[in-house]
Design an enzyme around this catalytic site. Structure first.
Site, PDB file in Angstrom:
ATOM      1  N   ASN A  11       0.839  -1.195   0.000  1.00 33.93           N
ATOM      2  CA  ASN A  11       0.000   0.000   0.000  1.00 33.93           C
ATOM      3  C   ASN A  11       0.879   1.252   0.000  1.00 33.93           C
ATOM      4  O   ASN A  11       2.110   1.156  -0.047  1.00 33.93           O
ATOM      5  CB  ASN A  11      -0.967  -0.018   1.201  1.00 33.93           C
ATOM      6  CG  ASN A  11      -0.237  -0.020   2.547  1.00 33.93           C
ATOM      7  OD1 ASN A  11       0.920   0.327   2.655  1.00 33.93           O
ATOM      8  ND2 ASN A  11      -0.954  -0.425   3.590  1.00 33.93           N
ATOM      9  N   ASP A 200      -8.928  -9.768  -0.312  1.00 32.63           N
ATOM     10  CA  ASP A 200      -8.201  -8.884   0.593  1.00 32.63           C
ATOM     11  C   ASP A 200      -8.234  -7.444   0.093  1.00 32.63           C
ATOM     12  O   ASP A 200      -8.303  -6.506   0.885  1.00 32.63           O
ATOM     13  CB  ASP A 200      -6.751  -9.365   0.736  1.00 32.63           C
ATOM     14  CG  ASP A 200      -5.951  -8.500   1.687  1.00 32.63           C
ATOM     15  OD1 ASP A 200      -6.172  -8.614   2.910  1.00 32.63           O
ATOM     16  OD2 ASP A 200      -5.125  -7.692   1.218  1.00 32.63           O
TER      17      ASP A 200
END
Length: 327
Positions: A11, A200
């Protein structure tokens, strides 16, 4: 398996997506179980993922670290294989290593000639009789849980008009994906790791919308693969918040498949699971999670069920810590 973590694995804060690790775990499990199921003379097969037991993310993996995944077969029934997988991250600059994940996966061998034919599994040799007995107990427990979970799979997520912040409707999310050849096994159905990675991603979007902070996967409850997803299907991955504690969020995620090229069958539920996320500061420390605002009786029911799972997991973790301290 082992490879260095790249920016596209993580991320914006540099923490590797839980789905990336789940995908590597499944790849390792698929390799070792397929090898084992083809270790004796007989019809060639490919091992297909049927279930992943609860998986805790003990520590985040960061960009630049090497993730090393090791797998071991720990039990075999007549038609299934249990695989234990460990993940260790390595800082190649300092040499520091740490265990980040431990997972248990169940596979079934499917014939290369007939995708609907489940073959028999070659038995393994156990060091102690207790190992076989313990494995049989785990097998019976997961078999029962899979049946119970499949009976609950009738929910559908509908869009909410102008939802209020921190409500279920505000953060719920869906992703639509066309299953292509690169997503599939030799038999033409989706790799379990591909599906888990997409699940996810959706869970992460739900958590980020709810908190608007950096979020990471903390754990995943048992992931049940109810039915195979074939190449050419359109899958919808849907996620919604079910429960929040002071520092964690539980998100229900399920995958529905629409056989786009097979008009003889309608839409069906393929996979389901609960993901738990935590919110982190820029320094990587836990942040308080905004309380989930439940509006309907159904949302309140799901919240109480999630609270029950949270308290059960918390009690189990405390018992494990006490047991470790006594040893």
């Amino acid at each position: 398996l082992g490879r260095i973590m790249r920016p596209d694995d993580a991320n914006v804060a540099g923490n590797v997506h839980g789905g990336t690790i789940l995908k590597m775990i499944e790849e390792a499990g698929a390799i070792i179980s397929t090898r084992h199921c083809n270790s004796q003379a007989g019809e060639p097969c490919v091992a297909a993922l049927a279930r992943v037991e609860r998986t805790d993310f003990l520590s985040p993996v960061c960009i630049g670290e090497v993730a090393n995944v090791s797998a071991e077969i720990t039990y075999t029934s007549r038609h299934s294989v249990e695989v234990q997988v460990n993940v260790m991250s390595e800082n190649i600059l300092t040499g520091a290593k740490k265990v980040t994940n431990k997972a248990t996966l169940w596979y079934v061998p499917l014939s290369l000639k007939n995708v609907n034919k489940v073959l028999e599994v070659p038995p393994i040799q156990y060091v102690r009789k207790e190992q076989e007995d313990e494995g049989r107990k785990r097998y019976e427990e997961q078999k029962l849980d899979r049946l119970e979970t499949k009976q609950r799979n009738g929910d559908v997520i509908f869009p909410v008009i102008n939802p209020e912040p921190h409500t279920v409707g505000y953060s719920q999310s869906s992703l639509i994906h066309l299953v292509g050849p690169s997503d599939c096994t030799l038999l033409g159905f989706v790799h379990g790791g591909v599906t888990m990675k997409l699940m996810d991603e959706v869970a992460g979007i739900v958590a980020a919308r709810h908190c608007k902070t950096n979020i990471v996967t903390a754990s995943v409850d048992a992931i049940n693969f109810h039915e195979k997803i074939k190449k050419g299907s359109v899958i919808t991955i849907s996620g919604r918040m079910t429960f929040t504690s002071n520092k964690s969020m539980e998100i229900e995620v399920f995958v529905d498949a629409d056989p786009f090229v097979d008009e003889s069958r309608g839409r069906y539920r393929a996979v389901s699971a609960f993901f738990t996320y935590v919110s982190l500061s820029k320094e990587g420390k836990p942040l308080p999670v905004p309380q989930l605002l439940t509006e309907t009786e159904e949302e309140k029911r799901r919240f109480e069920e999630g609270k029950g799972r949270y308290l059960q997991t918390k009690a189990k973790r405390q018992a494990q810590l006490q047991q470790a301290a006594q040893q």
